[in-house]
Scaffold this motif. Structure first.
Motif, PDB file in Angstrom:
ATOM      1  N   ALA A   1       0.825  -1.205   0.000  1.00 58.01           N
ATOM      2  CA  ALA A   1       0.000   0.000   0.000  1.00 58.01           C
ATOM      3  C   ALA A   1       0.858   1.253   0.000  1.00 58.01           C
ATOM      4  O   ALA A   1       1.208   1.784   1.054  1.00 58.01           O
ATOM      5  CB  ALA A   1      -0.941  -0.002   1.200  1.00 58.01           C
ATOM      6  N   MET A   2       1.184   1.726  -1.169  1.00 58.13           N
ATOM      7  CA  MET A   2       1.844   3.010  -1.326  1.00 58.13           C
ATOM      8  C   MET A   2       0.849   3.954  -1.987  1.00 58.13           C
ATOM      9  O   MET A   2       0.370   3.678  -3.082  1.00 58.13           O
ATOM     10  CB  MET A   2       3.096   2.870  -2.196  1.00 58.13           C
TER      11      MET A   2
ATOM     12  N   ALA B   1      -3.811   1.359  -0.622  1.00 58.80           N
ATOM     13  CA  ALA B   1      -4.772   0.940   0.399  1.00 58.80           C
ATOM     14  C   ALA B   1      -6.174   0.846  -0.184  1.00 58.80           C
ATOM     15  O   ALA B   1      -6.912  -0.114   0.080  1.00 58.80           O
ATOM     16  CB  ALA B   1      -4.743   1.909   1.578  1.00 58.80           C
TER      17      ALA B   1
ATOM     18  N   MET C   1      -3.373  -6.338   2.795  1.00 60.33           N
ATOM     19  CA  MET C   1      -2.597  -5.128   2.541  1.00 60.33           C
ATOM     20  C   MET C   1      -1.343  -5.105   3.397  1.00 60.33           C
ATOM     21  O   MET C   1      -1.374  -5.439   4.582  1.00 60.33           O
ATOM     22  CB  MET C   1      -3.440  -3.892   2.873  1.00 60.33           C
TER      23      MET C   1
ATOM     24  N   ILE D   1       1.491  -2.390   4.680  1.00 57.70           N
ATOM     25  CA  ILE D   1       1.664  -0.948   4.780  1.00 57.70           C
ATOM     26  C   ILE D   1       2.824  -0.593   5.697  1.00 57.70           C
ATOM     27  O   ILE D   1       3.058  -1.255   6.706  1.00 57.70           O
ATOM     28  CB  ILE D   1       0.354  -0.275   5.268  1.00 57.70           C
TER      29      ILE D   1
ATOM     30  N   ILE E   1       0.190   5.548   8.635  1.00 56.90           N
ATOM     31  CA  ILE E   1      -0.145   4.124   8.692  1.00 56.90           C
ATOM     32  C   ILE E   1      -1.563   3.929   9.217  1.00 56.90           C
ATOM     33  O   ILE E   1      -2.357   3.185   8.644  1.00 56.90           O
ATOM     34  CB  ILE E   1       0.871   3.365   9.569  1.00 56.90           C
TER      35      ILE E   1
ATOM     36  N   GLY F   1      -4.140   4.997   6.672  1.00 58.38           N
ATOM     37  CA  GLY F   1      -4.230   4.028   5.595  1.00 58.38           C
ATOM     38  C   GLY F   1      -4.975   2.770   6.013  1.00 58.38           C
ATOM     39  O   GLY F   1      -5.791   2.237   5.255  1.00 58.38           O
TER      40      GLY F   1
ATOM     41  N   TYR G   1      -8.519   1.386   4.537  1.00 58.94           N
ATOM     42  CA  TYR G   1      -8.572   0.012   4.018  1.00 58.94           C
ATOM     43  C   TYR G   1      -9.705  -0.776   4.664  1.00 58.94           C
ATOM     44  O   TYR G   1     -10.517  -1.419   3.968  1.00 58.94           O
ATOM     45  CB  TYR G   1      -7.221  -0.653   4.266  1.00 58.94           C
TER      46      TYR G   1
END
Length: 462
Positions: free
Chosen positions: A291-292, A296, A306, A308, A317, A320, A324
């Motif tokens: 997840a960049m 996400a 995912m 992260i 984080i 994100g 998600y």
């Protein structure tokens, strides 16, 4: 009671006893000890820790030691008596204690006694898987091929320590990284190990045709059934030159969601082309999305696990992860959200030694930010003697902060906080440094902290 150089030691009921953090068998070899692990019920069922009893024996004659231990180990499932006199203190000094016992026996004054160790694992950490991502970092003065062999050797060590999975990465044209062909390297890792899951963290999908990626993972899964993971990222080359060499540009990352759908379709036999991916079709290779940025959202909408990071920006984080989980749609690949948090974790005897593990990577990142190329990792002592520009110093100092680094106790506390904050199901450790011995010691200490053997959640991807 003895105390001091050997930690806090009690002598009672004929046992030489020391309460400490968890350890694994391999760590005792330098003290000439033999260990056997056996679960037992927790004495305090309402306590926030799970307890396990571990009996460690040490003697100059290993055969005599094993014979002595056979009669005093707890049977599996045997409960600790309520009036057990050994408190669950947590101290250091186990290696020293073993050496002390060797000297005591060697003097001929007493017969050998087993060393009993009781450890506690945080209930939050206990429910989490711990895995390893190795980027095959090159080191100053060492050939790139050695970095690849080091990756394979680290995978064997990770398997012995009980880590759940071992991943490799993809980087092109980077002087500081030898891992440019992740599926090839994953094959070497899988061939050198027996049980640990092996995968990529990840294959950069915009660099490849989805059919080719499906075929590669189909071959891996066919050769090593039930052990392969397919970690996928959306980054393209590190520099304009690399992107031109790959025949890609930055905009290709915007097609990641479509590329991901096409890739998964090859495994399910749904390609509109009429072509069949051999041998991938019909196989189940767990996919993960790195997840960049938009990763996400893409992972959530595709219903995939995912991954992260990084730990230096905890707020990002958490945001994100929240996005998600809020947007997750169940899929044939995952019925519910599955979060893997990745980052650097460095463990050493002292906090300063742990910080020095971070130094080579921090400098290489600072150099990359100021010169446009990521160099091989230098020794920490060389970095500390280096004269830096103001901008280099700024990036270097920033690169040392935000990671999880410290002694066993400090790292255990930080990991517990991280797990509680993120509710992650898995931690993917990505530590790199120049000193391979110190790196291996860090992973061994981390294994001792989290005791990953058998520490698997009941739900989620394999």
């Amino acid at each position: 009671m003895d105390s001091g150089a050997y930690g806090t030691v009690l002598r009672s009921k004929g046992f030489f006893t020391l309460a400490t953090r968890p350890r694994v068998t391999g760590l005792w070899s330098q003290a000439g000890s033999v260990a056997r692990f056996g679960p037992s019920a927790a004495r305090d069922t309402d306590a926030p820790y799970a307890q396990e009893l571990v009996f460690i024996g040490t003697h100059l004659d290993a055969d005599a030691l094993r014979a002595a231990l056979d009669g005093c180990l707890l049977a599996e499932g045997e409960r600790v008596p309520a009036d057990d006199p050994f408190p669950a203190w947590e101290t250091h000094g186990v290696d020293e204690a073993c050496e002390h016992e060797q000297r005591r026996v060697g003097h001929g004054r007493e017969s050998p006694r087993p060393v009993r160790v009781e450890h506690r694992v945080s209930s939050a950490i206990e429910a989490v898987r711990f895995s390893v991502l190795d980027r095959s970092r090159t080191r100053e003065g060492r050939p790139p091929a050695e970095a690849l062999r080091d990756t394979v050797a680290l995978a064997r060590e990770a398997e012995a320590l009980g880590y759940h999975r071992f991943w490799v990465s993809e980087h092109h044209g980077v002087p500081g990284v030898a891992g440019s062909a992740p599926t090839v390297l994953a094959a070497a890792v899988a061939a050198a190990t027996d049980t640990i899951r092996v995968g990529t963290g990840g294959v950069m999908l915009p660099n490849h045709r989805p059919l080719v990626v499906a075929e590669q993972f189909g071959v891996l899964e066919s050769l090593f059934p039930g052990r392969i993971d397919m970690g996928l990222g959306r980054s393209v080359g590190f520099t304009d030159g690399v992107r031109r060499a790959l025949g890609r540009d930055k905009d290709d990352a915007e097609d990641f969601a479509a590329q991901l759908r096409e890739l998964l379709g090859w495994f399910r036999g749904t390609s509109p082309t009429g072509v069949r991916a051999r041998p991938a079709e019909g196989l189940s290779v767990p996919p993960f999305v790195l997840a960049m940025g938009e990763g996400a959202r893409i992972a959530a909408e595709a219903g995939l696990p995912m991954v992260i990071g990084d730990l230096r920006d905890r707020d990002r984080i958490r945001r994100g992860i929240d996005r998600y989980r809020d947007r997750f749609r169940p899929s044939p690949w995952a019925a519910e959200p599955y979060v893997v948090v990745s980052g650097t974790v460095a463990v050493a005897r002292t906090a300063e030694e742990a910080r020095r593990l971070l130094v080579p990577e921090a400098w290489s990142m600072a150099y990359a930010r100021t010169h446009g190329t990521f160099p091989p990792l230098p020794p920490a002592e060389d970095v500390e003697r280096r004269t830096m520009t103001a901008k280099e110093r700024e990036f270097y100092t920033s690169g040392l902060t935000g990671h999880i680094a410290g002694t066993d106790e400090q790292v255990a506390q930080e990991l517990e906080t991280l797990v509680k904050e993120t509710e992650a199901q898995e931690i993917l450790v990505t530590t790199s440094t120049h000193d391979r011995g110190a790196l291996l010691d860090s992973y061994r200490r981390l294994a001792g902290i989290v005791n990953p053997v058998g520490n698997l959640p009941s739900v989620g991807p394999s």
